[in-house]
Motif scaffolding. Structure first.
Motif, PDB file in Angstrom:
ATOM      1  N   VAL A 109       9.457 -45.865 105.183  1.00 46.67           N
ATOM      2  CA  VAL A 109       9.855 -46.209 106.088  1.00 46.67           C
ATOM      3  C   VAL A 109      11.566 -46.453 106.357  1.00 46.67           C
ATOM      4  O   VAL A 109      12.253 -46.723 107.185  1.00 46.67           O
ATOM      5  N   MET A 110      11.658 -47.662 105.349  1.00 48.54           N
ATOM      6  CA  MET A 110      13.087 -47.800 105.158  1.00 48.54           C
ATOM      7  C   MET A 110      13.658 -47.976 104.684  1.00 48.54           C
ATOM      8  O   MET A 110      15.477 -47.786 104.825  1.00 48.54           O
ATOM      9  N   LEU A 111      13.621 -46.728 103.879  1.00 49.41           N
ATOM     10  CA  LEU A 111      14.399 -45.975 102.576  1.00 49.41           C
ATOM     11  C   LEU A 111      14.609 -44.413 103.197  1.00 49.41           C
ATOM     12  O   LEU A 111      15.610 -43.708 102.491  1.00 49.41           O
ATOM     13  N   ASP A 112      13.800 -43.655 103.591  1.00 48.92           N
ATOM     14  CA  ASP A 112      13.750 -42.084 104.007  1.00 48.92           C
ATOM     15  C   ASP A 112      14.685 -41.926 104.392  1.00 48.92           C
ATOM     16  O   ASP A 112      14.559 -42.254 106.173  1.00 48.92           O
ATOM     17  N   PRO A 113      15.897 -41.406 104.508  1.00 45.64           N
ATOM     18  CA  PRO A 113      16.565 -41.374 105.507  1.00 45.64           C
ATOM     19  C   PRO A 113      16.836 -40.261 107.127  1.00 45.64           C
ATOM     20  O   PRO A 113      16.795 -40.815 108.197  1.00 45.64           O
ATOM     21  N   GLN A 114      15.848 -39.776 106.958  1.00 44.96           N
ATOM     22  CA  GLN A 114      15.411 -38.976 108.178  1.00 44.96           C
ATOM     23  C   GLN A 114      14.594 -39.650 108.632  1.00 44.96           C
ATOM     24  O   GLN A 114      14.313 -39.548 109.890  1.00 44.96           O
ATOM     25  N   THR A 125      13.478 -53.210 114.215  1.00 40.00           N
ATOM     26  CA  THR A 125      12.570 -53.300 114.143  1.00 40.00           C
ATOM     27  C   THR A 125      11.030 -53.307 113.979  1.00 40.00           C
ATOM     28  O   THR A 125      10.412 -52.974 113.363  1.00 40.00           O
ATOM     29  N   SER A 126      10.926 -53.126 115.214  1.00 42.09           N
ATOM     30  CA  SER A 126       9.327 -52.951 116.498  1.00 42.09           C
ATOM     31  C   SER A 126       9.480 -52.002 115.960  1.00 42.09           C
ATOM     32  O   SER A 126       7.296 -51.339 115.792  1.00 42.09           O
ATOM     33  N   GLY A 127      10.190 -50.800 116.014  1.00 45.34           N
ATOM     34  CA  GLY A 127       9.832 -49.084 116.228  1.00 45.34           C
ATOM     35  C   GLY A 127       9.677 -49.562 114.090  1.00 45.34           C
ATOM     36  O   GLY A 127       8.782 -48.760 113.853  1.00 45.34           O
ATOM     37  N   SER A 128       9.815 -50.154 113.144  1.00 49.68           N
ATOM     38  CA  SER A 128       9.483 -50.009 111.810  1.00 49.68           C
ATOM     39  C   SER A 128       8.321 -50.538 111.249  1.00 49.68           C
ATOM     40  O   SER A 128       7.295 -50.046 110.589  1.00 49.68           O
ATOM     41  N   LEU A 129       8.090 -51.554 112.205  1.00 49.39           N
ATOM     42  CA  LEU A 129       6.375 -51.925 112.329  1.00 49.39           C
ATOM     43  C   LEU A 129       4.998 -51.285 112.321  1.00 49.39           C
ATOM     44  O   LEU A 129       3.961 -50.624 112.064  1.00 49.39           O
ATOM     45  N   TRP A 130       5.807 -50.434 114.036  1.00 47.12           N
ATOM     46  CA  TRP A 130       4.577 -49.432 114.405  1.00 47.12           C
ATOM     47  C   TRP A 130       4.794 -48.153 113.186  1.00 47.12           C
ATOM     48  O   TRP A 130       4.108 -47.299 113.519  1.00 47.12           O
ATOM     49  N   ALA A 131       5.644 -47.972 112.410  1.00 40.50           N
ATOM     50  CA  ALA A 131       5.929 -47.059 112.112  1.00 40.50           C
ATOM     51  C   ALA A 131       4.623 -46.687 110.920  1.00 40.50           C
ATOM     52  O   ALA A 131       4.348 -45.650 110.115  1.00 40.50           O
ATOM     53  N   ILE A 132       4.767 -48.782 110.408  1.00 41.33           N
ATOM     54  CA  ILE A 132       4.393 -48.573 109.474  1.00 41.33           C
ATOM     55  C   ILE A 132       2.457 -48.806 109.399  1.00 41.33           C
ATOM     56  O   ILE A 132       1.467 -48.403 108.676  1.00 41.33           O
ATOM     57  N   PHE A 133       1.994 -49.336 110.699  1.00 40.04           N
ATOM     58  CA  PHE A 133       1.062 -48.868 111.144  1.00 40.04           C
ATOM     59  C   PHE A 133       0.102 -48.069 111.453  1.00 40.04           C
ATOM     60  O   PHE A 133      -0.911 -47.715 111.481  1.00 40.04           O
ATOM     61  N   PHE A 134       1.101 -47.077 112.213  1.00 41.63           N
ATOM     62  CA  PHE A 134       0.683 -45.560 112.110  1.00 41.63           C
ATOM     63  C   PHE A 134       0.074 -44.527 110.175  1.00 41.63           C
ATOM     64  O   PHE A 134      -1.102 -43.918 110.325  1.00 41.63           O
ATOM     65  N   ILE A 135       0.979 -45.127 109.924  1.00 41.98           N
ATOM     66  CA  ILE A 135       1.405 -44.961 108.910  1.00 41.98           C
ATOM     67  C   ILE A 135      -0.194 -45.259 108.287  1.00 41.98           C
ATOM     68  O   ILE A 135      -1.222 -44.428 107.263  1.00 41.98           O
ATOM     69  N   LEU A 136      -0.005 -45.967 107.868  1.00 43.90           N
ATOM     70  CA  LEU A 136      -1.438 -47.283 107.411  1.00 43.90           C
ATOM     71  C   LEU A 136      -3.123 -46.201 108.202  1.00 43.90           C
ATOM     72  O   LEU A 136      -3.758 -46.223 107.482  1.00 43.90           O
ATOM     73  N   GLY A 137      -2.941 -46.292 109.012  1.00 40.89           N
ATOM     74  CA  GLY A 137      -3.828 -46.326 110.145  1.00 40.89           C
ATOM     75  C   GLY A 137      -4.747 -45.164 110.130  1.00 40.89           C
ATOM     76  O   GLY A 137      -5.586 -44.533 109.840  1.00 40.89           O
ATOM     77  N   LEU A 138      -3.418 -44.245 110.038  1.00 42.05           N
ATOM     78  CA  LEU A 138      -4.105 -42.163 110.373  1.00 42.05           C
ATOM     79  C   LEU A 138      -4.530 -42.415 107.972  1.00 42.05           C
ATOM     80  O   LEU A 138      -5.487 -41.621 108.086  1.00 42.05           O
TER      81      LEU A 138
END
Length: 229
Positions: A109-114, A125-138
């Motif tokens: 989430v933090m290092l992948d350019p795309q 920051t909120s977008g990054s946290l939701w992205a982390i939650f989404f990937i872990l949840g899926l």
């Protein structure tokens, strides 16, 4: 549409001989899904998710020379597959699996350019946290339903189809091609999984494919007012 159909056909043709080989080799290497409480299988079922991993990793390694596919994504996806492989052979403690998942997900989430451009740079920051939650949840949701015939494969297939419908081929051609390829790979898998009852994705397949699809979907640059949208 014709291009996507050709990708689906290629994935289907490439995977069939590998699935047959996987079915023969799985018992020899102890890659068996044993009867357990979470699942409906009453017999020892071979784990055939390795076929999907081999084709996927080979594609991403080849496509990275032509498309903007981040090495951070490829390397962390491989780590997920390796973790799943060891978990298939001998159950890994949940806390250990969650640790590796969090490290890989935060890194991508933090290092992948795309992914960073579509999420972190746009929503902070909120977008990054939701992205982390989404990937872990899926990842853990797909892993949980793999014990039910056809369910994990159908969810992954619908996720790949959704990517074809939502994304722009010119925006991420590498991922767009893989989405069609993945649908083709999953067609013979669903036949073996549902009709013949001869194979499961296993942790190796469920972790890798769900992680891959999650990153692909979050990389789509969709206009929204906030990260949840």
């Amino acid at each position: 549409m014709l291009e996507s159909l050709s990708h689906i056909a290629v994935g289907c043709v490439l995977s069939i001989p590998l699935y047959l080989l996987n079915l023969k080799l799985a018992p020899r290497f102890g890659l068996i899904d044993w009867p357990k409480a979470r699942g409906i299988a009453e017999d020892q079922i071979p784990i055939i998710g390795h076929t999907l991993i081999v084709i996927s990793v080979a594609y991403f390694a080849f496509a990275s020379y032509f498309f903007a596919i981040s090495p951070w994504f490829i390397s962390t996806a491989i780590i997920m597959a390796v973790m799943g492989h060891f978990d298939d052979q001998k159950p890994v403690p949940s806390i250990d699996k969650l640790f590796f998942q969090i490290i890989c997900v935060v890194a991508v989430v933090m290092l992948d350019p795309q992914l960073r451009e579509s999420i972190a740079d746009r929503y902070g920051t909120s977008g990054s946290l939701w992205a982390i939650f989404f990937i872990l949840g899926l990842m853990n949701a797909i892993n949980f339903v793999d014990g039910i015939d056809g369910l994990a494969g159908l969810v992954l297939g619908m996720g790949a189809l959704g990517y074809l419908l939502l994304s722009n081929p010119e925006g991420a051609p590498g991922y767009f091609t893989y989405a069609g390829l993945l649908i083709g790979i999953l067609i013979p898998f669903l036949y073996l999984n549902v009709v013949k009852r001869k194979g499961f994705l296993g942790n190796v397949g469920s972790y890798f494919l769900s992680y891959t699809l999650a990153v692909m979907h979050l990389s789509i640059p969709i206009e929204a007012q906030g990260p949840i949208g």
